[in-house]
Design a protein around this motif. Structure first.
Motif, PDB file in Angstrom:
ATOM      1  N   ASN A  66       0.821  -1.209   0.000  1.00  7.94           N
ATOM      2  CA  ASN A  66       0.000   0.000   0.000  1.00  7.94           C
ATOM      3  C   ASN A  66       0.855   1.259   0.000  1.00  7.94           C
ATOM      4  O   ASN A  66       0.457   2.286   0.548  1.00  7.94           O
ATOM      5  CB  ASN A  66      -0.935   0.013   1.214  1.00  7.94           C
ATOM      6  CG  ASN A  66      -2.081  -0.962   1.068  1.00  7.94           C
ATOM      7  OD1 ASN A  66      -2.608  -1.146  -0.025  1.00  7.94           O
ATOM      8  ND2 ASN A  66      -2.467  -1.604   2.155  1.00  7.94           N
ATOM      9  N   ASN A 124      -9.535   5.972   7.759  1.00  5.73           N
ATOM     10  CA  ASN A 124     -10.974   5.824   7.973  1.00  5.73           C
ATOM     11  C   ASN A 124     -11.476   6.759   9.071  1.00  5.73           C
ATOM     12  O   ASN A 124     -12.383   6.398   9.824  1.00  5.73           O
ATOM     13  CB  ASN A 124     -11.305   4.371   8.315  1.00  5.73           C
ATOM     14  CG  ASN A 124     -11.058   3.430   7.151  1.00  5.73           C
ATOM     15  OD1 ASN A 124     -11.469   3.701   6.022  1.00  5.73           O
ATOM     16  ND2 ASN A 124     -10.368   2.332   7.412  1.00  5.73           N
ATOM     17  N   THR A 176      -6.371   7.275   1.842  1.00  2.00           N
ATOM     18  CA  THR A 176      -6.810   7.881   3.097  1.00  2.00           C
ATOM     19  C   THR A 176      -7.014   6.805   4.157  1.00  2.00           C
ATOM     20  O   THR A 176      -7.097   5.611   3.861  1.00  2.00           O
ATOM     21  CB  THR A 176      -8.125   8.665   2.950  1.00  2.00           C
ATOM     22  OG1 THR A 176      -9.236   7.769   3.038  1.00  2.00           O
ATOM     23  CG2 THR A 176      -8.181   9.434   1.643  1.00  2.00           C
ATOM     24  N   TYR A 193      -7.578   5.921  -3.589  1.00  2.00           N
ATOM     25  CA  TYR A 193      -8.403   5.081  -2.711  1.00  2.00           C
ATOM     26  C   TYR A 193      -8.787   5.890  -1.479  1.00  2.00           C
ATOM     27  O   TYR A 193      -7.945   6.228  -0.654  1.00  2.00           O
ATOM     28  CB  TYR A 193      -7.625   3.830  -2.303  1.00  2.00           C
ATOM     29  CG  TYR A 193      -8.425   2.777  -1.565  1.00  2.00           C
ATOM     30  CD1 TYR A 193      -9.748   2.969  -1.173  1.00  2.00           C
ATOM     31  CD2 TYR A 193      -7.837   1.559  -1.257  1.00  2.00           C
ATOM     32  CE1 TYR A 193     -10.460   1.993  -0.510  1.00  2.00           C
ATOM     33  CE2 TYR A 193      -8.539   0.563  -0.583  1.00  2.00           C
ATOM     34  CZ  TYR A 193      -9.852   0.792  -0.214  1.00  2.00           C
ATOM     35  OH  TYR A 193     -10.559  -0.174   0.452  1.00  2.00           O
ATOM     36  N   SER A 211     -13.977   5.080  -3.650  1.00  5.78           N
ATOM     37  CA  SER A 211     -14.329   5.949  -2.519  1.00  5.78           C
ATOM     38  C   SER A 211     -15.387   5.295  -1.638  1.00  5.78           C
ATOM     39  O   SER A 211     -16.449   4.898  -2.114  1.00  5.78           O
ATOM     40  CB  SER A 211     -14.855   7.298  -3.007  1.00  5.78           C
ATOM     41  OG  SER A 211     -15.312   8.075  -1.906  1.00  5.78           O
ATOM     42  N   ARG A 212     -15.066   5.230  -0.339  1.00 10.72           N
ATOM     43  CA  ARG A 212     -16.011   4.774   0.673  1.00 10.72           C
ATOM     44  C   ARG A 212     -16.555   5.945   1.489  1.00 10.72           C
ATOM     45  O   ARG A 212     -17.158   5.743   2.549  1.00 10.72           O
ATOM     46  CB  ARG A 212     -15.322   3.785   1.615  1.00 10.72           C
ATOM     47  CG  ARG A 212     -14.757   2.541   0.945  1.00 10.72           C
ATOM     48  CD  ARG A 212     -14.134   1.615   1.976  1.00 10.72           C
ATOM     49  NE  ARG A 212     -13.440   0.495   1.366  1.00 10.72           N
ATOM     50  CZ  ARG A 212     -14.018  -0.661   1.034  1.00 10.72           C
ATOM     51  NH1 ARG A 212     -15.318  -0.832   1.249  1.00 10.72           N
ATOM     52  NH2 ARG A 212     -13.310  -1.638   0.492  1.00 10.72           N
ATOM     53  N   GLY A 216     -11.012   6.136   1.939  1.00 15.15           N
ATOM     54  CA  GLY A 216     -11.629   5.302   2.955  1.00 15.15           C
ATOM     55  C   GLY A 216     -12.907   5.914   3.513  1.00 15.15           C
ATOM     56  O   GLY A 216     -13.543   6.774   2.893  1.00 15.15           O
ATOM     57  N   ARG A 217     -13.250   5.508   4.727  1.00 17.46           N
ATOM     58  CA  ARG A 217     -14.512   5.921   5.348  1.00 17.46           C
ATOM     59  C   ARG A 217     -14.346   7.299   5.982  1.00 17.46           C
ATOM     60  O   ARG A 217     -14.270   7.440   7.203  1.00 17.46           O
ATOM     61  CB  ARG A 217     -14.946   4.878   6.370  1.00 17.46           C
ATOM     62  CG  ARG A 217     -15.189   3.500   5.767  1.00 17.46           C
ATOM     63  CD  ARG A 217     -15.800   2.526   6.755  1.00 17.46           C
ATOM     64  NE  ARG A 217     -14.958   2.308   7.925  1.00 17.46           N
ATOM     65  CZ  ARG A 217     -14.004   1.410   8.009  1.00 17.46           C
ATOM     66  NH1 ARG A 217     -13.724   0.645   6.953  1.00 17.46           N
ATOM     67  NH2 ARG A 217     -13.315   1.258   9.109  1.00 17.46           N
TER      68      ARG A 217
END
Length: 283
Positions: free
Chosen positions: A75, A104, A102, A132, A157-158, A134-135
């Protein structure tokens, strides 16, 4: 490390090999004074994460290029955004395992403007996404270009709210990305005025995917308007897919005036409210 809150770190043009660090200031700007400014990853990344690790408050990065990030966990990122509000402008991310990654933190925000992401490393099974998210609370992407993915997605995207406006997400000849845009946990997604193009060697028939891993947020709404969706592959594409069976019953899907080019299906299976969408079957 010497910068105080509110300072600007300005870099003159050049190749910076092995330079990077961790940002913890409450407010900081890092920008190119003259360009190009290229930050090449070293064998050992700061905290084994990224060329720049952002753990500050209000941070702005302008005019920098990030190249070659690799990490033990696969990563390695140009930028790892963990907390705070990060704005990235006029920057380039090439040949990184992930361009920006990012954390979370559900209060964090990311804004990316007028930037370029490309040339994912050709590592089988790596699933390296160019960007990417995150939350986090909010993700905004404007005026940026994505190309030459490999196995992973161009943008994933989350975030609770994702806004993508006026971008070019086009894998291009030689690209082998999976989804061009993946919104796996639903949320509010506003996708307006983008050109989204799948390569002939794509790893997945779908260009835009919404809710594939189930809903995470209390509000789930997808708006697709004034986008051009293109496939050049030999198989019929799924231009946009909402995974209805994994989303709440009150999930809203609205499409307006999108143009699809090539062989495939658009609103079949999406459900929702569709008006003004047009299909061209030609090349």
């Amino acid at each position: 490390a010497q910068a105080q809150d509110g300072d600007t770190v300005a870099l003159v043009a050049g190749d910076y090999k092995g330079h990077g660090g961790v940002v913890t200031q409450r407010q900081l700007t890092i920008r190119a004074l003259t360009g190009p400014v290229v930050l090449h990853a070293a064998r050992q990344l700061p905290e084994r994460k990224a060329i720049l690790v952002i753990r500050g408050g209000e941070v702005t990065v302008e005019g920098l290029e990030f190249r070659g990030a690799r990490a033990d966990d696969a990563n390695g990122a140009g930028i790892r955004h963990e907390t705070g509000r990060l704005t990235v402008r006029n920057s380039v991310f090439l040949d990184n395992e992930i361009g920006i990654l990012t954390g979370n933190d559900e209060k964090a925000e990311l804004v990316v403007e007028d930037s370029e992401f490309g040339r994912a490393p050709r590592i089988e099974g790596g699933l390296h996404h160019l960007l990417y998210v995150g939350r986090i609370a909010r993700f905004t992407l404007r005026g940026s270009r994505f190309y030459l993915g490999y196995e992973g997605h161009l943008v994933k995207s989350r975030a609770r709210r994702s806004e993508l406006k006026y971008n070019l997400l086009a894998d291009g000849p030689g690209g082998q990305a999976s989804y061009e845009l993946d919104l796996p946990n639903g949320g509010v997604a506003v996708v307006v005025g983008n050109v989204i193009a799948q390569s002939a060697a794509t790893r997945n028939r779908a260009l835009v995917s919404y809710g594939a891993e189930g809903a995470l947020w209390p509000e789930n709404r997808l708006l697709l308007a004034h986008n051009t969706l293109i496939t050049t592959g030999p198989q019929a594409a799924w231009f946009a897919r909402a995974w209805r069976e994994r989303l709440p019953a009150d999930t809203q899907v609205v499409t307006r005036n999108n143009l699809t080019v090539g062989t495939g299906v658009f609103n079949l299976g999406l459900g929702g409210d569709h008006r003004g969408d047009t299909t061209l079957s030609g090349p």
